[in-house]
Design a protein around this motif. Sequence first.
Motif, mmCIF file in Angstrom:
data_model
loop_
_atom_site.group_PDB
_atom_site.id
_atom_site.type_symbol
_atom_site.label_atom_id
_atom_site.label_comp_id
_atom_site.label_asym_id
_atom_site.label_seq_id
_atom_site.Cartn_x
_atom_site.Cartn_y
_atom_site.Cartn_z
ATOM 1 N N ILE A 472 0.840 -1.196 0.000
ATOM 2 C CA ILE A 472 0.000 0.000 0.000
ATOM 3 C C ILE A 472 0.875 1.245 0.000
ATOM 4 O O ILE A 472 0.643 2.203 -0.758
ATOM 5 C CB ILE A 472 -0.942 0.007 1.222
ATOM 6 N N CYS A 473 1.911 1.245 0.853
ATOM 7 C CA CYS A 473 2.824 2.393 0.912
ATOM 8 C C CYS A 473 3.539 2.609 -0.415
ATOM 9 O O CYS A 473 3.859 3.748 -0.783
ATOM 10 C CB CYS A 473 3.847 2.185 2.032
ATOM 11 N N MET A 474 3.793 1.513 -1.151
ATOM 12 C CA MET A 474 4.469 1.614 -2.439
ATOM 13 C C MET A 474 3.489 1.805 -3.595
ATOM 14 O O MET A 474 3.876 1.715 -4.763
ATOM 15 C CB MET A 474 5.306 0.348 -2.682
ATOM 16 N N THR A 475 2.201 2.059 -3.248
ATOM 17 C CA THR A 475 1.115 2.320 -4.204
ATOM 18 C C THR A 475 0.864 1.140 -5.149
ATOM 19 O O THR A 475 0.370 1.315 -6.261
ATOM 20 C CB THR A 475 1.370 3.597 -5.025
ATOM 21 N N ARG A 476 1.194 -0.053 -4.712
ATOM 22 C CA ARG A 476 0.872 -1.255 -5.493
ATOM 23 C C ARG A 476 -0.396 -1.859 -4.876
ATOM 24 O O ARG A 476 -0.356 -2.850 -4.154
ATOM 25 C CB ARG A 476 2.026 -2.256 -5.446
ATOM 26 N N PHE A 477 -1.525 -1.268 -5.192
ATOM 27 C CA PHE A 477 -2.757 -1.580 -4.466
ATOM 28 C C PHE A 477 -3.305 -2.971 -4.788
ATOM 29 O O PHE A 477 -3.825 -3.658 -3.917
ATOM 30 C CB PHE A 477 -3.804 -0.503 -4.748
ATOM 31 N N SER A 478 -3.203 -3.388 -6.043
ATOM 32 C CA SER A 478 -3.722 -4.718 -6.390
ATOM 33 C C SER A 478 -2.928 -5.813 -5.693
ATOM 34 O O SER A 478 -3.497 -6.803 -5.218
ATOM 35 C CB SER A 478 -3.692 -4.920 -7.910
ATOM 36 N N ARG A 479 -1.594 -5.634 -5.595
ATOM 37 C CA ARG A 479 -0.770 -6.611 -4.873
ATOM 38 C C ARG A 479 -1.125 -6.607 -3.391
ATOM 39 O O ARG A 479 -1.207 -7.668 -2.761
ATOM 40 C CB ARG A 479 0.714 -6.287 -5.041
ATOM 41 N N SER A 480 -1.313 -5.426 -2.845
ATOM 42 C CA SER A 480 -1.624 -5.349 -1.418
ATOM 43 C C SER A 480 -2.937 -6.060 -1.114
ATOM 44 O O SER A 480 -3.079 -6.703 -0.072
ATOM 45 C CB SER A 480 -1.683 -3.887 -0.966
ATOM 46 N N VAL A 481 -3.909 -5.956 -2.023
ATOM 47 C CA VAL A 481 -5.186 -6.657 -1.823
ATOM 48 C C VAL A 481 -4.952 -8.160 -1.717
ATOM 49 O O VAL A 481 -5.506 -8.834 -0.833
ATOM 50 C CB VAL A 481 -6.158 -6.340 -2.980
ATOM 51 N N ASN A 482 -4.130 -8.684 -2.589
ATOM 52 C CA ASN A 482 -3.863 -10.129 -2.569
ATOM 53 C C ASN A 482 -3.188 -10.566 -1.266
ATOM 54 O O ASN A 482 -3.542 -11.596 -0.676
ATOM 55 C CB ASN A 482 -2.987 -10.518 -3.762
ATOM 56 N N PHE A 483 -2.207 -9.776 -0.809
ATOM 57 C CA PHE A 483 -1.484 -10.154 0.401
ATOM 58 C C PHE A 483 -2.375 -10.046 1.647
ATOM 59 O O PHE A 483 -2.318 -10.886 2.545
ATOM 60 C CB PHE A 483 -0.237 -9.293 0.567
ATOM 61 N N ILE A 484 -3.194 -8.999 1.710
ATOM 62 C CA ILE A 484 -4.072 -8.855 2.876
ATOM 63 C C ILE A 484 -5.151 -9.923 2.868
ATOM 64 O O ILE A 484 -5.553 -10.428 3.926
ATOM 65 C CB ILE A 484 -4.679 -7.433 2.917
ATOM 66 N N LYS A 485 -5.618 -10.314 1.695
ATOM 67 C CA LYS A 485 -6.560 -11.433 1.620
ATOM 68 C C LYS A 485 -5.909 -12.723 2.113
ATOM 69 O O LYS A 485 -6.574 -13.556 2.756
ATOM 70 C CB LYS A 485 -7.069 -11.603 0.194
ATOM 71 N N ALA A 486 -4.630 -12.897 1.818
ATOM 72 C CA ALA A 486 -3.913 -14.073 2.327
ATOM 73 C C ALA A 486 -3.844 -14.038 3.847
ATOM 74 O O ALA A 486 -3.956 -15.075 4.514
ATOM 75 C CB ALA A 486 -2.502 -14.119 1.729
ATOM 76 N N ALA A 487 -3.668 -12.837 4.412
ATOM 77 C CA ALA A 487 -3.662 -12.701 5.871
ATOM 78 C C ALA A 487 -5.025 -13.069 6.445
ATOM 79 O O ALA A 487 -5.127 -13.772 7.460
ATOM 80 C CB ALA A 487 -3.278 -11.280 6.270
ATOM 81 N N LEU A 488 -6.094 -12.604 5.793
ATOM 82 C CA LEU A 488 -7.440 -12.888 6.287
ATOM 83 C C LEU A 488 -7.803 -14.358 6.146
ATOM 84 O O LEU A 488 -8.597 -14.886 6.927
ATOM 85 C CB LEU A 488 -8.454 -12.024 5.532
ATOM 86 N N ALA A 489 -7.224 -15.028 5.161
ATOM 87 C CA ALA A 489 -7.463 -16.470 5.040
ATOM 88 C C ALA A 489 -6.910 -17.218 6.242
ATOM 89 O O ALA A 489 -7.429 -18.275 6.620
ATOM 90 C CB ALA A 489 -6.819 -16.990 3.756
ATOM 91 N N ARG A 490 -5.870 -16.648 6.875
ATOM 92 C CA ARG A 490 -5.259 -17.276 8.045
ATOM 93 C C ARG A 490 -5.836 -16.742 9.354
ATOM 94 O O ARG A 490 -5.753 -17.414 10.380
ATOM 95 C CB ARG A 490 -3.752 -17.048 7.999
ATOM 96 N N SER A 491 -6.375 -15.540 9.325
ATOM 97 C CA SER A 491 -6.971 -14.944 10.525
ATOM 98 C C SER A 491 -8.222 -14.167 10.110
ATOM 99 O O SER A 491 -8.195 -12.940 10.001
ATOM 100 C CB SER A 491 -5.960 -14.025 11.217
#
Length: 614
Positions: A472-491
């Motif tokens: 998100i800080c690097m303005t790569r929003f689509s990538r950040s969505v994927n990574f945060i979704k991976a976090a939510l899959a675990r928590s």
Amino acid sequence: MPETHPPPPRPMMLADLNFEPTESDGEEHPPTPRANPAAAVPVPVPVASAPAVAADSSTRSGNEEAGLAKNVTATKDSDTVECEDADQHCHGASAPREEKVSNLKAALVHVARKMPKNAHAHFMLGLMYQRLGQAQKAIASYEKSTEILLQDEEEVRRPDLLSSVRIHHAQCILQASMGDSFDEELETGEVDEILVKLKNSVESDHRQAAVWNILGLVLLRGGQIQSAISVLSSLTAVAPDYLDSLANLGVAYIQSGALELSAKCFQELLLKDQNHPAALVNYAALLLCKYGSLSAGPGCNVSAGPYLHQKEALAVAKECLLAAVKADPKAASVWVNLANAYYMAGEHRNSKRCLEQAAKLEPNHMPARYAIAVHRIRDAVRSQCTDDQLLWAANEMATVLKEGDPSAVDAPIAWAGLAMAHRAQHEIAAAYDTEHTNLVDAEERALYTLKQAIQEDPDDAVQWHQLGLYNICMTRFSRSVNFIKAALARSPDCSYAWSNLGIALQLSDDPSSETVYKRALVLSSTQQLHAIFSNLGILYRQHRNYEFARKMLLRSLELCPGYAPANNNLGLVFVAEGRWEDARSCFEKALQSDPLLDAAKSNLLKVVALSKKQ
């Protein structure tokens, strides 16, 4: 073997969430591997672990029994005994392995019979039986050794040996119940069997409580938290005057996330014995775990709303730790906890002094070195300065990874700390337009360490979340969505992750961001609601739904008065509605709460100019 100096009047056996296990003396028993490679803390757990180093939870022990993780013997082949001197019993041709074992066993039995009051001889015989998988015979030998060492109740003249005997005795009890597997929670039948033995043992001899306390610690250090809670709670019921088990039960509850139950244990411990070495430190660590991870945000007024409890709790934690430091000024782990308390209270200079004192007392104390590195990173981020602070912090984190004892250093947390340093280097450098080559190098280091932290523990949602925030800080929003979704899959119940997913989707112009924010509101605690309402208000303002935006932002300020981002965005709503004076008031309030909020400064100048034109 020479006798050691007389110990304190009442030897203690306590858990230490920071303590680095002492090495074996090499004479009382051979060095052996840990029973389980697991496990720290901010904390936090720790830890800590720490959660992300929010608090350095610790307990100081009254004797060297805190070196538990190093003193556990792991059973190997049932017909094999490793002994450097085994060949000395067989001259000439090399005898078969079984004959060597038999000769060594006969020699130890002979020594124990000839010297029935030699505690060390019975201990060595117990080690022999334990290595052969004969747990019941080993237990008998350890009990005899303990009985000899405790003949003089006023003074245990060999506390180190007694500590080792009890540790192996405790593991033999587990070995007899569950075999050689120490990496899983005990079955119900196994727990019941152990608890029956515990009750009979302690009721027949109250001094056996120390052995069962160590057994609880073996389980706790091995990651079998629920089994440890069962043993320690039963021991507390059978031997209510043995306070070490109550202290360790509180630590076990912290690690299980049952903070309310942990608080009850430590409060009861304080009422029974304020001078107990674990009472003040662990209660303070609990308060830091419970309240230290909360952050109201820039300009929040902690004298009102739910954060008033946080302020009061941190003040109590600080007082407890100051008393603990006064009682034991050479305990580095206590100084680290005090530094955390000062930092949470906003007293950054005092926090730095405490960390310097911890480093001076124990230069190789890895939790202290980690905390010092985190403090440097926070200082650099707060001042947005790319001087040597971040370089030193990165080197410190790398040293923890390279030189830290694997049994005392949690590799995923250490990698996360190194990633924190490299990420801060890149984000600050990018904000100030550093040379492109340097930026590329900084980005590569940040990405490598963030991914390495995930590789160390792929199931840790926190590390996936951190990688999402970095993108998100690097303005790569689509990538950040994927990574945060991976976090939510675990928590899936993490409100922070849902809120940040809403931000990433909003910045990606995804219409589902409103639904995600509302999901975050459902899962959020009272202490987090103000930030989510503020984000939802920003979304409505961007969609020109000013009425809903105003309601959300006012609700945010109601929950957390003085929250600077909410005031700034409410001012923007008033600008859109042409209410210049209201907008000006909001921007001024935002700057009053957070003088470093550049957006509010810029908006205030613009609204003053616009109001003059009007």
